[in-house]
Design an enzyme around this catalytic site. Sequence first.
Site, PDB file in Angstrom:
ATOM      1  N   GLN A 175      19.604   1.423  -1.152  1.00  0.00           N
ATOM      2  CA  GLN A 175      19.965   1.543   0.269  1.00  0.00           C
ATOM      3  C   GLN A 175      20.870   0.385   0.689  1.00  0.00           C
ATOM      4  O   GLN A 175      21.860   0.572   1.402  1.00  0.00           O
ATOM      5  CB  GLN A 175      18.699   1.556   1.121  1.00  0.00           C
ATOM      6  CG  GLN A 175      18.932   1.386   2.599  1.00  0.00           C
ATOM      7  CD  GLN A 175      17.670   1.548   3.400  1.00  0.00           C
ATOM      8  OE1 GLN A 175      17.217   2.670   3.638  1.00  0.00           O
ATOM      9  NE2 GLN A 175      17.060   0.449   3.829  1.00  0.00           N
ATOM     10  N   VAL A 229       9.000  -8.584  -0.525  1.00  0.00           N
ATOM     11  CA  VAL A 229       7.735  -9.256  -0.212  1.00  0.00           C
ATOM     12  C   VAL A 229       6.599  -8.410  -0.791  1.00  0.00           C
ATOM     13  O   VAL A 229       6.574  -7.192  -0.612  1.00  0.00           O
ATOM     14  CB  VAL A 229       7.556  -9.422   1.315  1.00  0.00           C
ATOM     15  CG1 VAL A 229       6.234 -10.104   1.634  1.00  0.00           C
ATOM     16  CG2 VAL A 229       8.720 -10.217   1.896  1.00  0.00           C
ATOM     17  N   HIS A 240       8.625  -6.527   6.539  1.00  0.00           N
ATOM     18  CA  HIS A 240       9.518  -6.439   7.706  1.00  0.00           C
ATOM     19  C   HIS A 240       9.593  -7.788   8.414  1.00  0.00           C
ATOM     20  O   HIS A 240      10.663  -8.230   8.827  1.00  0.00           O
ATOM     21  CB  HIS A 240       8.985  -5.426   8.719  1.00  0.00           C
ATOM     22  CG  HIS A 240       8.915  -4.013   8.235  1.00  0.00           C
ATOM     23  ND1 HIS A 240       7.732  -3.325   8.104  1.00  0.00           N
ATOM     24  CD2 HIS A 240       9.896  -3.133   7.877  1.00  0.00           C
ATOM     25  CE1 HIS A 240       7.982  -2.091   7.699  1.00  0.00           C
ATOM     26  NE2 HIS A 240       9.281  -1.943   7.544  1.00  0.00           N
ATOM     27  N   LYS A 299      13.797  -4.387  -1.506  1.00  0.00           N
ATOM     28  CA  LYS A 299      12.847  -3.358  -1.914  1.00  0.00           C
ATOM     29  C   LYS A 299      13.573  -2.010  -1.996  1.00  0.00           C
ATOM     30  O   LYS A 299      13.322  -1.194  -2.866  1.00  0.00           O
ATOM     31  CB  LYS A 299      11.710  -3.301  -0.895  1.00  0.00           C
ATOM     32  CG  LYS A 299      11.013  -1.984  -0.796  1.00  0.00           C
ATOM     33  CD  LYS A 299       9.616  -2.109  -1.258  1.00  0.00           C
ATOM     34  CE  LYS A 299       8.898  -0.794  -1.361  1.00  0.00           C
ATOM     35  NZ  LYS A 299       9.333   0.256  -0.484  1.00  0.00           N
ATOM     36  N   GLY A 309       9.201   1.194  11.666  1.00  0.00           N
ATOM     37  CA  GLY A 309       7.897   0.849  12.246  1.00  0.00           C
ATOM     38  C   GLY A 309       6.797   0.761  11.206  1.00  0.00           C
ATOM     39  O   GLY A 309       7.065   0.651  10.012  1.00  0.00           O
TER      40      GLY A 309
HETATM   41  P1  AMP Z   1      11.597   0.659   6.580  1.00  0.00           P
HETATM   42  O1  AMP Z   1      10.814   0.474   7.837  1.00  0.00           O
HETATM   43  O2  AMP Z   1      10.763   1.029   5.397  1.00  0.00           O
HETATM   44  O3  AMP Z   1      12.809   1.527   6.767  1.00  0.00           O
HETATM   45  O4  AMP Z   1      12.171  -0.781   6.202  1.00  0.00           O
HETATM   46  C1  AMP Z   1      12.949  -1.524   7.095  1.00  0.00           C
HETATM   47  C2  AMP Z   1      13.562  -2.678   6.345  1.00  0.00           C
HETATM   48  O5  AMP Z   1      12.539  -3.498   5.805  1.00  0.00           O
HETATM   49  C3  AMP Z   1      14.439  -2.232   5.160  1.00  0.00           C
HETATM   50  O6  AMP Z   1      15.571  -3.063   5.081  1.00  0.00           O
HETATM   51  C4  AMP Z   1      13.516  -2.438   3.986  1.00  0.00           C
HETATM   52  O7  AMP Z   1      14.200  -2.673   2.773  1.00  0.00           O
HETATM   53  C5  AMP Z   1      12.774  -3.673   4.432  1.00  0.00           C
HETATM   54  N1  AMP Z   1      11.512  -3.791   3.695  1.00  0.00           N
HETATM   55  C6  AMP Z   1      10.519  -2.871   3.650  1.00  0.00           C
HETATM   56  N2  AMP Z   1       9.534  -3.302   2.828  1.00  0.00           N
HETATM   57  C7  AMP Z   1       9.921  -4.506   2.344  1.00  0.00           C
HETATM   58  C8  AMP Z   1       9.351  -5.466   1.449  1.00  0.00           C
HETATM   59  N3  AMP Z   1       8.169  -5.253   0.868  1.00  0.00           N
HETATM   60  N4  AMP Z   1      10.040  -6.580   1.185  1.00  0.00           N
HETATM   61  C9  AMP Z   1      11.264  -6.794   1.749  1.00  0.00           C
HETATM   62  N5  AMP Z   1      11.851  -5.947   2.605  1.00  0.00           N
HETATM   63  C10 AMP Z   1      11.190  -4.816   2.900  1.00  0.00           C
END
Ligand code: AMP
Length: 280
Positions: A153, A176, A37, A149, A31
């Site tokens: 993971q 991004v 995202h 990013k 979230g």
């Molecule tokens: P999170 O909500 O931080 O767990 O992220 C959910 C997904 O979005 C994960 O696969 C992250 O790697 C991806 N994500 C988060 N920030 C970025 C970003 N700046 N660029 C690309 N993917 C992202």
Amino acid sequence: MLTFSKIKDTQSFLENERKHGRSIGFVPTMGALHDGHLELMRRAKNENDLLVVSVFVNPLQFNNAEDLKKYPRDLKKDEALLQAVGCDLLFAPQTQEMYPKEETKNYDFGELESVMEGAHRPGHFKGVAIVVNKLFDITGPQRAYFGEKDFQQLAIIKKLVGMESLPVEIVPCPIVRETDGLAMSSRNARLTPEERELAPFIFETLQWAKNNKGGMTTSLLKQKVNELFETRPHFQLEYFEIADDKNLQPVTSWENGRGILGFVAVHLGKVRLIDNIRFI
Ligand code: AMP
């Protein structure tokens, strides 16, 4: 957009969709959604019949109670963004729904989890693997989208899919960034205005490292990056690592024919941020 908080409702709805031959593209998130995202979601929407997103702040992957407590949450705003991006189903469970009893499952990701985030955040990847495995089981996607990013993971998830023989294609998506270069992150919202102004230094330093690595050994480059962060009192570098893109192990030379990235984890005030850049 449908919003479900119960596993059963989500499972039975999506089972029916699959029965009718519709493909599911899944984006798991915690979230506090941002354009990083949303890029994953646009792609998933494009490549599948249904876009399914989960919003769940997974306590199992936090090794720091303060970080979990302070993690930004705004489900109303997330729902509006998800509507706009054409999300078909949002799964947003409570912790009790996901973890009615203690989790005993253990994973061994070997060398992949012995370095960087794995070494600095004990239990983090175990928590990630448990939740992602559960979410895949609930949503049954053809494809799942993850951001580079969180490069390590992504490697762990690919390994998990192999270890458990899960019938899902993992789709990596590029980082991004804000216009000033800062990698988008939900945690950026926790930076003070002053810290936010300083934050682009992280990516500037990664770019500096990429542009200046010629003629430097990997250990000299690491030392230089450490020195650059030492000149900035607001930053506390946790690690800067130069590592192989497959096994994530540190490299000691710029060997030809090998993919190599630079990885950073740094504290800016009270916020821990990570970023990476491809060198080769
Ligand atoms: P999170 O909500 O931080 O767990 O992220 C959910 C997904 O979005 C994960 O696969 C992250 O790697 C991806 N994500 C988060 N920030 C970025 C970003 N700046 N660029 C690309 N993917 C992202």
